[in-house]
Each structure stands twice: as structure tokens, then as C-alpha cells.
Design a protein around this motif. Structure first.
Motif, PDB file in Angstrom:
ATOM      1  N   TYR A 167      54.271  16.594  34.038  1.00 40.16           N
ATOM      2  CA  TYR A 167      53.948  17.085  32.764  1.00 40.16           C
ATOM      3  C   TYR A 167      53.301  16.051  32.074  1.00 40.16           C
ATOM      4  CZ  TYR A 167      55.079  18.546  28.261  1.00 40.16           C
ATOM      5  OH  TYR A 167      55.256  18.861  26.712  1.00 40.16           O
ATOM      6  N   SER A 168      54.002  14.773  31.904  1.00 40.53           N
ATOM      7  CA  SER A 168      53.753  13.936  31.086  1.00 40.53           C
ATOM      8  C   SER A 168      52.278  13.277  31.423  1.00 40.53           C
ATOM      9  CB  SER A 168      54.862  12.510  30.987  1.00 40.53           C
ATOM     10  OG  SER A 168      54.587  11.910  32.036  1.00 40.53           O
ATOM     11  N   TRP A 169      52.172  13.072  32.655  1.00 41.84           N
ATOM     12  CA  TRP A 169      50.658  12.705  32.847  1.00 41.84           C
ATOM     13  C   TRP A 169      49.694  13.644  32.567  1.00 41.84           C
ATOM     14  CZ3 TRP A 169      50.426   7.815  33.264  1.00 41.84           C
ATOM     15  CH2 TRP A 169      51.535   7.044  33.896  1.00 41.84           C
ATOM     16  N   ILE A 170      49.932  15.010  32.606  1.00 42.82           N
ATOM     17  CA  ILE A 170      48.991  16.034  31.983  1.00 42.82           C
ATOM     18  C   ILE A 170      48.796  15.453  30.631  1.00 42.82           C
ATOM     19  CG2 ILE A 170      48.905  18.462  31.527  1.00 42.82           C
ATOM     20  CD1 ILE A 170      50.335  19.024  34.209  1.00 42.82           C
ATOM     21  N   LEU A 171      49.981  15.566  29.871  1.00 49.69           N
ATOM     22  CA  LEU A 171      49.758  15.062  28.372  1.00 49.69           C
ATOM     23  C   LEU A 171      48.630  13.844  28.207  1.00 49.69           C
ATOM     24  CD1 LEU A 171      53.335  15.590  27.151  1.00 49.69           C
ATOM     25  CD2 LEU A 171      51.384  17.099  26.782  1.00 49.69           C
ATOM     26  N   LEU A 172      48.715  12.931  29.201  1.00 49.81           N
ATOM     27  CA  LEU A 172      48.066  11.906  29.019  1.00 49.81           C
ATOM     28  C   LEU A 172      46.414  11.917  29.464  1.00 49.81           C
ATOM     29  CD1 LEU A 172      50.565   9.131  29.615  1.00 49.81           C
ATOM     30  CD2 LEU A 172      49.550   9.752  27.473  1.00 49.81           C
ATOM     31  N   PHE A 173      46.338  12.586  30.735  1.00 46.44           N
ATOM     32  CA  PHE A 173      45.146  12.595  31.444  1.00 46.44           C
ATOM     33  C   PHE A 173      44.795  13.950  31.870  1.00 46.44           C
ATOM     34  CE2 PHE A 173      47.052   8.374  32.364  1.00 46.44           C
ATOM     35  CZ  PHE A 173      45.770   7.636  31.778  1.00 46.44           C
ATOM     36  N   GLY A 174      45.485  14.974  31.375  1.00 49.60           N
ATOM     37  CA  GLY A 174      44.886  16.301  31.527  1.00 49.60           C
ATOM     38  C   GLY A 174      43.563  16.635  30.909  1.00 49.60           C
ATOM     39  N   ARG A 175      43.224  17.770  30.982  1.00 53.05           N
ATOM     40  CA  ARG A 175      41.585  17.863  30.442  1.00 53.05           C
ATOM     41  C   ARG A 175      41.650  18.082  28.864  1.00 53.05           C
ATOM     42  NH1 ARG A 175      42.560  21.924  34.501  1.00 53.05           N
ATOM     43  NH2 ARG A 175      41.306  21.991  36.086  1.00 53.05           N
ATOM     44  N   ALA A 176      42.797  18.201  28.431  1.00 50.05           N
ATOM     45  CA  ALA A 176      42.823  18.007  26.955  1.00 50.05           C
ATOM     46  C   ALA A 176      43.967  16.728  26.435  1.00 50.05           C
ATOM     47  CB  ALA A 176      43.156  19.268  26.121  1.00 50.05           C
ATOM     48  N   GLY A 177      44.128  16.046  27.465  1.00 57.20           N
ATOM     49  CA  GLY A 177      45.185  15.049  27.263  1.00 57.20           C
ATOM     50  C   GLY A 177      44.749  13.835  26.061  1.00 57.20           C
ATOM     51  N   TYR A 178      45.571  12.969  26.029  1.00 57.66           N
ATOM     52  CA  TYR A 178      45.222  12.025  24.677  1.00 57.66           C
ATOM     53  C   TYR A 178      44.423  11.037  25.371  1.00 57.66           C
ATOM     54  CZ  TYR A 178      49.560  14.152  22.626  1.00 57.66           C
ATOM     55  OH  TYR A 178      50.311  15.210  22.202  1.00 57.66           O
ATOM     56  N   VAL A 179      44.615  10.329  26.422  1.00 51.01           N
ATOM     57  CA  VAL A 179      43.665   9.458  26.847  1.00 51.01           C
ATOM     58  C   VAL A 179      42.284   9.823  27.294  1.00 51.01           C
ATOM     59  CG1 VAL A 179      43.383   7.919  28.722  1.00 51.01           C
ATOM     60  CG2 VAL A 179      45.686   8.087  27.948  1.00 51.01           C
ATOM     61  N   THR A 180      42.280  11.104  27.733  1.00 48.66           N
ATOM     62  CA  THR A 180      41.005  11.888  28.225  1.00 48.66           C
ATOM     63  C   THR A 180      40.278  12.261  26.874  1.00 48.66           C
ATOM     64  OG1 THR A 180      42.186  12.892  30.138  1.00 48.66           O
ATOM     65  CG2 THR A 180      40.029  14.041  29.378  1.00 48.66           C
ATOM     66  N   THR A 181      40.928  12.413  26.052  1.00 47.02           N
ATOM     67  CA  THR A 181      40.048  12.917  24.677  1.00 47.02           C
ATOM     68  C   THR A 181      39.474  11.432  24.058  1.00 47.02           C
ATOM     69  OG1 THR A 181      41.542  15.020  24.437  1.00 47.02           O
ATOM     70  CG2 THR A 181      40.325  14.006  22.351  1.00 47.02           C
ATOM     71  N   LEU A 182      40.222  10.620  24.016  1.00 45.30           N
ATOM     72  CA  LEU A 182      39.960   9.498  23.458  1.00 45.30           C
ATOM     73  C   LEU A 182      38.816   8.850  24.165  1.00 45.30           C
ATOM     74  CD1 LEU A 182      40.797   7.166  21.343  1.00 45.30           C
ATOM     75  CD2 LEU A 182      42.154   6.022  23.253  1.00 45.30           C
ATOM     76  N   LEU A 183      38.715   8.769  25.541  1.00 45.57           N
ATOM     77  CA  LEU A 183      37.580   8.452  26.146  1.00 45.57           C
ATOM     78  C   LEU A 183      36.439   9.305  26.163  1.00 45.57           C
ATOM     79  CD1 LEU A 183      39.492   7.308  29.685  1.00 45.57           C
ATOM     80  CD2 LEU A 183      38.854   5.666  27.660  1.00 45.57           C
ATOM     81  N   GLN A 184      36.635  10.478  25.905  1.00 47.49           N
ATOM     82  CA  GLN A 184      35.383  11.324  25.628  1.00 47.49           C
ATOM     83  C   GLN A 184      34.797  11.226  24.280  1.00 47.49           C
ATOM     84  OE1 GLN A 184      37.090  15.256  26.316  1.00 47.49           O
ATOM     85  NE2 GLN A 184      36.884  15.389  28.464  1.00 47.49           N
ATOM     86  N   ASN A 185      35.666  10.689  23.173  1.00 49.64           N
ATOM     87  CA  ASN A 185      35.107  10.571  21.900  1.00 49.64           C
ATOM     88  C   ASN A 185      33.994   9.351  21.787  1.00 49.64           C
ATOM     89  OD1 ASN A 185      36.397  12.604  20.853  1.00 49.64           O
ATOM     90  ND2 ASN A 185      38.098  11.293  20.454  1.00 49.64           N
TER      91      ASN A 185
END
Length: 547
Positions: A113-131
Motif C-alpha cells: 500500500y505504501s508503494w502505491i502511495l509513492l509510485f501509484g498512478r496518483a502517487g507522490y513521486v509519480t506526480t512530482l516527476l510528471q510535473n
């Protein structure tokens, strides 16, 4: 002459009766359900159908592939760090060993679950990199399962290999060097063979745990089915109908884990090494730069494995609006959990506490029988007690449903089915903890009490049991920890008001209610970490063996 039908004979009979009702009969009914045709006769058509249909059969390959990759990754990560902890003088070594235990008692599904929070489709790291214009693959699928399970399970290998290296007699390596062998040759011809049983033992624990895990693949797999998840899917789809295919999948799961155990036993039994520890090798103190790099590597690996727990705890205090978490401090997630599902939290603590108490009581008595009253009967009892250790929780759940959903014993839909499933599944922990401490207690202490006229039962209660108390308490806490984090059997057996905190977390993650899931996970982590730290403080180095 000892009375043949003394109290310990009665304890043996009660233990066998409980194991027969709660283990042998359910597993036998499970096997029979997989072999029973529509006309009530013997048939193998369910196995043929399971193996012939690719959607089902490929889950076997998926399970072996995931477990193999997790085991390989755990070995690559853990063995070097174990060598550093055992043979290199690095600062904070005691702290690292304590921290290395924590991932083992954090449920794998929380890590997923924590890796989903980080690298899921709306994860923090995923969103940061998309920005910033970067796109990375999401964590869902096989690679996500491997990541979550590796960082959760690698301490099995790390702790066992580090313990073996610390127990290695320095004189063995010195003798090889004295005969002209170079350091690398000494390492491959002396150090590796002597520690190989520990390496294989740790690898087996990783493989079996990964093979039987239900939570991580169900949460992060997203369509990548393995045997435990397909059994759950078959069970859910066949509620109220014929559970034959679910029983077939569960039986295949048992056969696979049993085969793995036999292969490991064969591999370890081919070569055995024994030694008396005289002088453990002192830690090497390398040059400052090298020491700093090695220390950084050890802290990096162990720190990375703690990231899931830290992410869950931090995000539990974020403001939650549906599936979106905003980095604004808030206690709303905890208010929601404590207001909406207080019964589930209470259920988890009550069921875990009661089942642990039963495990400790019976486990201590069985440990005494196995160690102090050895016979063919007690050896058979010891073997039967260890069967649940190799049986995945998914199988226990399906077996209990098959065995106890119709007369003469109907338990489905009651708290008793959960309580008994927890009790029988975690009994091996208490037995092994009691056996370990008993081997360290001189039998002459109890014999002296009996020679003074005290009955054997009173001698056990007043002398032996008190000496066993540290091991009993430590084993009981670890049993409780493993019980309260149970999900694979619970997901099959819970009903209505008897939901538990692990089921709540699973349901909240499945419905993308990440704030409540984080709060419930944090409550569970706190409930788990505090007693484990107590065990580590009480037992020191022996905590590795206990875990």
C-alpha cells in the motif's frame, strides 16, 4: 514406577484431539472436496480443469516466478549487509540489527500500500516527476509485488546469515590460511559452506512466505494473479455453490509448499557442518573512507526497508478528500477510523489476545512433552504441530469453510471460526519458543523438586514454568504480533460484525480511501512495533531466532 496414565498423557491426548479437529480433518475435507465429483464419486476432473485452463494454471508459474525473484533479490540485498554487520566494525551496529527486525513484523500488504502511495498512478513521486515532464511506469503488477515482498522479507536472510557468521569459529579460517589458502579461497571453501545452511534456511523462509502471501499481490498486483489470489477469487465467485475449484487451488498450494520444504530439506541434509565456537572472528576496521561507504550501504538498505512504514505514518496525518491526500496536518483520518470501525479494532485486539493466550498455554505444555518426555508419540505430536507453519493462511481459510459450514460442527459466521483458525495457525510459534528455552534449562532442577516429594505437575508449574517465563513471554508477544497482522485466512473467515483491522485496511485501499487506510495501518504498526521492540530488548541476540 511412573503412572502410565498421568496428567501428561492426558495433555498429549488433548493436543492430538485438537490438532485432529482443527487441522487434520479440515485439510482432509479440503482434499476430499477437490476430489469429489458432481455425482458424489471420486474424480480428478477439477485438477484437469484447473491445469487445462490457462487463467488458472498460469498462476502456479506466476507464484514460482514471483517467489523466485523475491528470494533472489533478498539474497543479493541481504547477504552483503549480513557480512557487514557480522565482520565489519561499523557504527550503530546494534541499532541496525534492531531496525532490521521491524520489516518482518510489518504486514506485506501495508508495504504494498505504501508503494502505491509513492509510485501509484496518483502517487507522490509519480506526480512530482510528471510535473517536470518525466513519466515512469506505475508500481502495479509483478514488479510491484517483488519490490514490496523483497523489502519486507529480506531480513529473514540477513538475520540468519549474520548469526551464522558471528557463530563461525575463527580458528577454521585461520587453519585454512595457515595451509596457504588466499582470503578469497578461504571464503569460498570455509566460510560459504559453513554458513550455507543458514543461507538456505533464510531463502526457504523468504520463498515460502512470498509464495503464500495474499495481501501484497491482491493490493498491488492489479490483475497479476498468483495461487493465493486465484483461490480467493474462486472462493468468492462460488459462494453458495460448489467450492471444488477453490479447494483444488488450495490443495495445489499445499502440494507446492510441501514440495519446496522437501527440496530444501534434501539440499541441507546433503552436507552438515558442526563446530564448537571458541573464538568468533573479530570485526575488521577498514580505512575511514571505506568504512564510511560500507556504513552508508548498510544504513541505506535497512533504511529503505523502513520507508513503507514511515510513508504510512506520515500520510496518516494528511488531510483526506476522497482518494486524494493533501499535505495539511489533520487528525480527520483517525477520527474517521475510530468513529466508523471501532468494533474492527476491538475485534483484532480481543481475538489476537485470546488466541495467543490459548497458544501460549497449550504450546508450553506441548514444548515440555516434546523436550522432556521424548517418545515416538511426542515426536509425532511435534511433527503435527509444525504442519500449520507450512500451510498458507489462504488454505487454512478455505479448509475451515469447507469443514465447518455444515453439521455436526457449524462455525461459519461466528467469531469462533476466526479464533480457532488463529489458534491453530500460530501454535508452532509458542511451541518452538517453549522448546528453545527448555533446552537451556537443566532437567536436574525439576528432578530435585520431585525428589523432595513435590508432584511432577506442581514441579512443572512452580519450577520449570517459572524458569521458562522469559521465553514464554517473548514467544507469546511474537505470536500475538503475527496474529493481529493476519489477513490471508481472515479475508475468508470474517463475517459482518467480526471484521478486523486488517480487513478494514484492505477494504479501504480497495476503495481508494487512502487516508483511512493510512490511519488504520498506523494503529496496527504501533500495536506491532511496541511489543517487538520489547522482545528485542528482553532477548537481545536471541530475538533473531525468536522472530
Amino acid at each position: 514406577m511412573r503412572n502410565r496414565w498421568d496428567i501428561w498423557t492426558s495433555v498429549t491426548g488433548i493436543a492430538f484431539a485438537l490438532l485432529a479437529v482443527l487441522l487434520i480433518i479440515p485439510l482432509g475435507r479440503l482434499l476430499w472436496a477437490s476430489l469429489l465429483g458432481d455425482d458424489g464419486g471420486f474424480t480428478l476432473k477439477h485438477y484437469r480443469a484447473f491445469l487445462a485452463y490457462p487463467y488458472y494454471s498460469r498462476t502456479i508459474g506466476h507464484s514460482f516466478l514471483v517467489s523466485g525473484l523475491v528470494t533472489l533479490a533478498a539474497l543479493v540485498v541481504a547477504v552483503p549487509v549480513a557480512f557487514l554487520l557480522a565482520r565489519v566494525d561499523i557504527p550503530g551496529k546494534a541499532v541496525l540489527k534492531s531496525l532490521a527486525i521491524l520489516p518482518l513484523v510489518s504486514p506485506p500488504f501495508i508495504g504494498a500500500y505504501s508503494w502505491i502511495l509513492l509510485f501509484g498512478r496518483a502517487g507522490y513521486v509519480t506526480t512530482l516527476l510528471q510535473n517536470v515532464g518525466l513519466t515512469i511506469p506505475t508500481v502495479y503488477g509483478m514488479h510491484g509485488i517483488v519490490l514490496a515482498l523483497t523489502l519486507n522479507l529480506y531480513p529473514f536472510v540477513l538475520l540468519m546469515v549474520a548469526g551464522a557468521l558471528q557463530a563461525l569459529d575463527q580458528s577454521l579460517e585461520e587453519a585454512a590460511q595457515g595451509l596457504g589458502s588466499r582470503p578469497w579461497r578461504v571464503f569460498w571453501t570455509v566460510t560459504v559452506p559453513v554458513t550455507m545452511p543458514s543461507v538456505l534456511g533464510g531463502a526457504l523462509l523468504v520463498f515460502l512466505t512470498a509464495f503464500a502471501d495474499f495481501g501484497a499481490p491482491m493490493i498491488i498486483g492489479e490483475g497479476y494473479q498468483v495461487l493465493p489470489t486465484i483461490v480467493y477469487s474462486l472462493f468468492v465467485n462460488e459462494m453458495g455453490g460448489n467450492p471444488a475449484m477453490a479447494s483444488t487451488g488450495a490443495t495445489l498450494l499445499v502440494l507446492c509448499t510441501t514440495a519446496i520444504l522437501l527440496v530444501q530439506y534434501w539440499a541441507v541434509s546433503r552436507k552438515r557442518y558442526a563446530m564448537t565456537q571458541h573464538r568468533p572472528a573479530p570485526p575488521v576496521r577498514p580505512r575511514p573512507l571505506v568504512r564510511g561507504l560500507l556504513t552508508g550501504c548498510a544504513y541505506l538498505v535497512i533504511g529503505l526497508s523502513l520507508v513503507p512504514a514511515l510513508v504510512v505514518v506520515v500520510t496518516s496525518f494528511f488531510e483526506s478528500r476522497g482518494p486524494v491526500l493533501y499535505p495539511n496536518f489533520s487528525l480527520g483520518n483517525y477520527r474517521e477510523v475510530l468513529f466508523n470501525v471501532p468494533r474492527a479494532i476491538a475485534n483484532s485486539f480481543v481475538l489476537s489476545s485470546v488466541s495467543t493466550l490459548l497458544d501460549v498455554l497449550l504450546g508450553t505444555l506441548i514444548a515440555y512433552l516434546v523436550v522432556r518426555r521424548r517418545s515416538l508419540t511426542t515426536a509425532a505430536l511435534d511433527s503435527c504441530v509444525m504442519i500449520p507453519y507450512a500451510i498458507p493462511g489462504t488454505v487454512i481459510g478455505v479448509a475451515f469453510i469447507v469443514a465447518f459450514n455444515k453439521p455436526p460442527i457449524v462455525l461459519t459466521g461466528t467469531f469462533l471460526i476466526l479464533l480457532l483458525a488463529y489458534f491453530v495457525r500460530r501454535l508452532p510459534y509458542s511451541v518452538r519458543a517453549g522448546s528453545a528455552i527448555l533446552h537451556q534449562i537443566d532437567p536436574s532442577v525439576e528432578e530435585a523438586s520431585i525428589s523432595l516429594g513435590v508432584s511432577p505437575l506442581k514441579s512443572f508449574a512452580k519450577v520449570t514454568a517459572r524458569l521458562m517465563l522469559p521465553g514464554i513471554v517473548s514467544g507469546g508477544i511474537l505470536t500475538w504480533v503475527q496474529t493481529i497482522t493476519e489477513i490471508s485466512a481472515t479475508i475468508f473467515l470474517y463475517f459482518g460484525a467480526w471484521s478486523t483491522i486488517t480487513v478494514v485496511i484492505y477494504r479501504q485501499v480497495s476503495s481508494s480511501n487512502f487516508g483511512s487506510a493510512a490511519a488504520a495501518s498506523t494503529i496496527l504498526l504501533v500495536a506491532v512495533f511496541i511489543p517487538v521492540l520489547m522482545v528485542n530488548w528482553m532477548m537481545g541476540e536471541r530475538a533473531v531466532t525468536a522472530v
